[in-house]
Design an enzyme around this catalytic site. Sequence first.
Site, PDB file in Angstrom:
ATOM      1  N   THR A  86     -20.561 -28.460  -5.682  1.00 54.90           N
ATOM      2  CA  THR A  86     -19.247 -29.372  -5.057  1.00 54.90           C
ATOM      3  C   THR A  86     -20.197 -30.481  -6.132  1.00 54.90           C
ATOM      4  O   THR A  86     -20.782 -32.015  -5.283  1.00 54.90           O
ATOM      5  CB  THR A  86     -20.303 -29.505  -3.587  1.00 54.90           C
ATOM      6  OG1 THR A  86     -21.076 -29.613  -3.291  1.00 54.90           O
ATOM      7  CG2 THR A  86     -19.059 -28.143  -3.010  1.00 54.90           C
ATOM      8  N   GLU A 148     -28.316 -23.923   1.607  1.00 60.39           N
ATOM      9  CA  GLU A 148     -29.162 -23.938   1.231  1.00 60.39           C
ATOM     10  C   GLU A 148     -29.886 -24.219   0.999  1.00 60.39           C
ATOM     11  O   GLU A 148     -29.955 -25.743   0.807  1.00 60.39           O
ATOM     12  CB  GLU A 148     -29.033 -22.630  -0.177  1.00 60.39           C
ATOM     13  CG  GLU A 148     -28.475 -23.514  -0.610  1.00 60.39           C
ATOM     14  CD  GLU A 148     -28.587 -24.768  -2.279  1.00 60.39           C
ATOM     15  OE1 GLU A 148     -28.122 -26.451  -2.029  1.00 60.39           O
ATOM     16  OE2 GLU A 148     -30.086 -25.232  -2.191  1.00 60.39           O
ATOM     17  N   LEU A 150     -32.958 -24.526  -1.684  1.00 66.76           N
ATOM     18  CA  LEU A 150     -33.031 -23.704  -3.213  1.00 66.76           C
ATOM     19  C   LEU A 150     -33.733 -24.505  -3.564  1.00 66.76           C
ATOM     20  O   LEU A 150     -32.732 -25.736  -3.985  1.00 66.76           O
ATOM     21  CB  LEU A 150     -32.383 -22.617  -3.395  1.00 66.76           C
ATOM     22  CG  LEU A 150     -32.192 -21.171  -2.207  1.00 66.76           C
ATOM     23  CD1 LEU A 150     -31.193 -20.868  -3.312  1.00 66.76           C
ATOM     24  CD2 LEU A 150     -33.284 -20.870  -1.963  1.00 66.76           C
ATOM     25  N   ARG A 151     -35.839 -25.006  -4.182  1.00 68.58           N
ATOM     26  CA  ARG A 151     -35.682 -26.103  -5.428  1.00 68.58           C
ATOM     27  C   ARG A 151     -35.880 -25.202  -6.458  1.00 68.58           C
ATOM     28  O   ARG A 151     -35.962 -23.570  -6.357  1.00 68.58           O
ATOM     29  CB  ARG A 151     -36.998 -26.757  -4.968  1.00 68.58           C
ATOM     30  CG  ARG A 151     -37.244 -27.333  -3.474  1.00 68.58           C
ATOM     31  CD  ARG A 151     -38.965 -27.543  -3.076  1.00 68.58           C
ATOM     32  NE  ARG A 151     -39.256 -26.139  -2.645  1.00 68.58           N
ATOM     33  CZ  ARG A 151     -40.853 -25.520  -3.109  1.00 68.58           C
ATOM     34  NH1 ARG A 151     -41.790 -26.659  -2.859  1.00 68.58           N
ATOM     35  NH2 ARG A 151     -41.209 -24.255  -2.597  1.00 68.58           N
ATOM     36  N   LYS A 204     -27.749 -30.110   6.543  1.00 74.12           N
ATOM     37  CA  LYS A 204     -28.181 -30.392   5.066  1.00 74.12           C
ATOM     38  C   LYS A 204     -28.355 -31.437   4.793  1.00 74.12           C
ATOM     39  O   LYS A 204     -29.095 -31.084   3.635  1.00 74.12           O
ATOM     40  CB  LYS A 204     -26.950 -28.914   4.282  1.00 74.12           C
ATOM     41  CG  LYS A 204     -27.202 -29.497   2.116  1.00 74.12           C
ATOM     42  CD  LYS A 204     -28.340 -28.773   2.467  1.00 74.12           C
ATOM     43  CE  LYS A 204     -28.448 -28.535   0.744  1.00 74.12           C
ATOM     44  NZ  LYS A 204     -29.533 -28.024   0.188  1.00 74.12           N
ATOM     45  N   LEU A 250     -45.005 -37.107  -1.614  1.00 74.83           N
ATOM     46  CA  LEU A 250     -45.297 -38.092  -1.973  1.00 74.83           C
ATOM     47  C   LEU A 250     -45.047 -38.390  -3.687  1.00 74.83           C
ATOM     48  O   LEU A 250     -46.349 -39.151  -3.926  1.00 74.83           O
ATOM     49  CB  LEU A 250     -46.199 -37.942  -0.927  1.00 74.83           C
ATOM     50  CG  LEU A 250     -45.705 -37.791   0.800  1.00 74.83           C
ATOM     51  CD1 LEU A 250     -46.828 -38.679   1.490  1.00 74.83           C
ATOM     52  CD2 LEU A 250     -44.305 -39.421   0.903  1.00 74.83           C
ATOM     53  N   GLY A 257     -34.307 -36.592  -9.630  1.00 71.54           N
ATOM     54  CA  GLY A 257     -32.746 -36.504 -10.310  1.00 71.54           C
ATOM     55  C   GLY A 257     -32.175 -34.922 -10.087  1.00 71.54           C
ATOM     56  O   GLY A 257     -32.458 -34.720  -8.836  1.00 71.54           O
ATOM     57  N   CYS A 260     -28.873 -31.781  -6.948  1.00 65.33           N
ATOM     58  CA  CYS A 260     -28.649 -32.157  -5.339  1.00 65.33           C
ATOM     59  C   CYS A 260     -29.421 -33.470  -5.037  1.00 65.33           C
ATOM     60  O   CYS A 260     -28.633 -33.913  -4.199  1.00 65.33           O
ATOM     61  CB  CYS A 260     -29.730 -31.198  -4.954  1.00 65.33           C
ATOM     62  SG  CYS A 260     -28.820 -29.546  -5.219  1.00 65.33           S
ATOM     63  N   LYS A 263     -26.580 -36.737  -5.583  1.00 64.99           N
ATOM     64  CA  LYS A 263     -25.412 -35.916  -5.344  1.00 64.99           C
ATOM     65  C   LYS A 263     -24.810 -35.729  -3.499  1.00 64.99           C
ATOM     66  O   LYS A 263     -24.326 -37.066  -3.333  1.00 64.99           O
ATOM     67  CB  LYS A 263     -25.019 -34.091  -6.006  1.00 64.99           C
ATOM     68  CG  LYS A 263     -23.932 -33.922  -4.553  1.00 64.99           C
ATOM     69  CD  LYS A 263     -23.477 -32.575  -5.852  1.00 64.99           C
ATOM     70  CE  LYS A 263     -24.377 -31.137  -5.357  1.00 64.99           C
ATOM     71  NZ  LYS A 263     -24.358 -30.869  -3.339  1.00 64.99           N
TER      72      LYS A 263
HETATM   73  C1  UDX Z   1     -33.736 -30.492  -3.970  1.00 63.35           C
HETATM   74  C2  UDX Z   1     -33.808 -30.487  -2.554  1.00 63.35           C
HETATM   75  O1  UDX Z   1     -35.518 -29.419  -2.622  1.00 63.35           O
HETATM   76  C3  UDX Z   1     -34.185 -28.411  -2.155  1.00 63.35           C
HETATM   77  O2  UDX Z   1     -34.016 -28.252  -0.414  1.00 63.35           O
HETATM   78  C4  UDX Z   1     -32.176 -28.363  -2.069  1.00 63.35           C
HETATM   79  O3  UDX Z   1     -31.476 -27.709  -1.593  1.00 63.35           O
HETATM   80  C5  UDX Z   1     -31.786 -28.724  -3.569  1.00 63.35           C
HETATM   81  O4  UDX Z   1     -32.079 -30.136  -3.593  1.00 63.35           O
HETATM   82  P1  UDX Z   1     -34.438 -29.737  -6.328  1.00 63.35           P
HETATM   83  O5  UDX Z   1     -33.204 -30.699  -6.343  1.00 63.35           O
HETATM   84  O6  UDX Z   1     -33.877 -28.558  -7.266  1.00 63.35           O
HETATM   85  O7  UDX Z   1     -34.770 -29.720  -4.850  1.00 63.35           O
HETATM   86  O8  UDX Z   1     -36.104 -29.700  -6.509  1.00 63.35           O
HETATM   87  P2  UDX Z   1     -36.437 -30.694  -5.490  1.00 63.35           P
HETATM   88  O9  UDX Z   1     -38.135 -29.726  -6.117  1.00 63.35           O
HETATM   89  O10 UDX Z   1     -36.570 -31.682  -4.087  1.00 63.35           O
HETATM   90  O11 UDX Z   1     -37.219 -31.753  -6.304  1.00 63.35           O
HETATM   91  C6  UDX Z   1     -36.336 -32.467  -6.563  1.00 63.35           C
HETATM   92  C7  UDX Z   1     -36.282 -34.452  -7.739  1.00 63.35           C
HETATM   93  O12 UDX Z   1     -37.458 -34.686  -6.558  1.00 63.35           O
HETATM   94  C8  UDX Z   1     -37.147 -33.917  -9.131  1.00 63.35           C
HETATM   95  O13 UDX Z   1     -36.348 -34.894  -9.811  1.00 63.35           O
HETATM   96  C9  UDX Z   1     -38.424 -34.281  -8.912  1.00 63.35           C
HETATM   97  O14 UDX Z   1     -39.445 -34.315  -9.768  1.00 63.35           O
HETATM   98  C10 UDX Z   1     -38.166 -35.398  -7.863  1.00 63.35           C
HETATM   99  N1  UDX Z   1     -39.427 -35.509  -7.156  1.00 63.35           N
HETATM  100  C11 UDX Z   1     -40.061 -34.339  -6.244  1.00 63.35           C
HETATM  101  C12 UDX Z   1     -40.357 -36.634  -7.303  1.00 63.35           C
HETATM  102  O15 UDX Z   1     -40.338 -37.118  -7.684  1.00 63.35           O
HETATM  103  N2  UDX Z   1     -41.695 -36.434  -6.395  1.00 63.35           N
HETATM  104  C13 UDX Z   1     -41.746 -35.241  -5.618  1.00 63.35           C
HETATM  105  O16 UDX Z   1     -42.480 -35.166  -4.550  1.00 63.35           O
HETATM  106  C14 UDX Z   1     -40.758 -34.181  -5.506  1.00 63.35           C
END
Ligand code: UDX
Length: 444
Positions: A86, A148, A150-151, A204, A250, A257, A260, A263
């Site tokens: 999506t 979901e 999921l990271r 979500k 934190l 980026g 998810c 978006k």
């Molecule tokens: C995220 C959500 O965590 C997950 O629950 C959802 O289902 C999908 O989107 P994702 O985008 O895969 O998962 O990665 P995530 O680990 O959340 O990191 C997202 C972004 O935040 C990355 O660019 C990461 O580098 C950044 N980030 C994450 C930080 O800058 N600092 C942090 O402490 C954590």
Amino acid sequence: MKITVIGTGYVGLVSGVCFAEFGFDVICVDNNASKILDLQKGNVPICEPGLDKLILKNAQAKRLAFTTNIEKSVEDADIIFIAVGTPSKSDGSADLSYVYQSIDEVAPFMNKDAVLVIKSTVPVGTTRSIRKCLLDKGVVVDVAFNPEFLREGVAIEDFMHPDRVILGVESDKAKRILSQVYRPLYVFNTPIMFTSLETAELSKYASNAFLAMKIAFINEIADLCESCDADVNEVATAMGLDKRIGDQFLQAGPGYGGSCFPKDTSALKDFADKLGVNLSLVNETIKSNNSRRIKMVEKILAACNNDVKGKNISVLGVTFKANTDDMRDSPSIHIINDLLQRGANIKIYDPSFSNQAMQIFSGIEFSNNAYDNCNEADVVIILTDWSEFRALSLRELNKRVKNPLLVDLRNIYSLTEVNASGFNYCSVGRIFKKLKFTEGTITS
Ligand code: UDX
């Protein structure tokens, strides 16, 4: 229990494989024939640690199959998950065309006892609209929403050990069948929360927006730390010791980026705007994160005496986070393109050897390892927090570079270890004071 998952992207593929690992018979469907052919051969199209082994294991156990044939895949399915993308439209709203396309393809062949579960992240009210759309076609079916969490890079762990399962249901049948699907998690006492469709859909978006806001918050605190000589890593630790805050998400850096957070924050803003509800904190989170990339370029320029023209810049890490090859909305795209426009000579090393990255940065040299990438560098910039960068010998790097300047936008190194390396160091939310060592004592 026969499960069909429509969509073999990051969410659909991991979900389908993990359902098979739970012991169910699973068919994963995609309209991309070459992707399905690859999956049938055991070639995994996404970089997700451990996924290839699980696919092989469950395919060999005949619990997991891949096909482009929607009719055959749904006709005797007990539960059908829609897990297609999506993506954001240009106005920030969620593009639901793939969801409705898959519904149209599935509707004629679903058996009447099946439960249709939306797993794609959709605006509140979408699941109920889908049910009405099916009724209008004469298809009476139970629908549910199951988001979901999921990271990428840890998706299997997040699926197998979730903090919670959220299930938006409208009928006892849907509740019963979904309880069965997630029964294997009962052994971990995973909270299974049943709620309304709308509450599940909003949960979500609210979860992702809050996590994004938390990251934007610590990034702004990092900026303040640089102005008052505090250490953002230590501030984050001090904050995280409070159970009400929690120590996750934190980590200050170049901004979030991925496919998810950007978006979902935009889609939530768009949804609320259309209802006349002002989500000012979500709006400010989006603005704060968008401006962070610009701030990171300014930080790099400041470290390079405001001139990168003709400078050799070694970039370590370009994916949006570690343990993935995904470049979607990665901060590196803006940062590198800006530096290129200012005349810098860029070389990239990313441990994922991401094809996406090589397409996005076509024409830029990619190295096979971090050390070679730093040969003759005027500045080394770390954009992604890959673990292998923590194990680099800074002394060895120092021998390779032309100028010992390290800009670490992920705070991978401690100030102490950098001090011993001879590098001039710039990071996020921490002031680096190059210490002089004289006769075993440290003088600032
Ligand atoms: C995220 C959500 O965590 C997950 O629950 C959802 O289902 C999908 O989107 P994702 O985008 O895969 O998962 O990665 P995530 O680990 O959340 O990191 C997202 C972004 O935040 C990355 O660019 C990461 O580098 C950044 N980030 C994450 C930080 O800058 N600092 C942090 O402490 C954590």
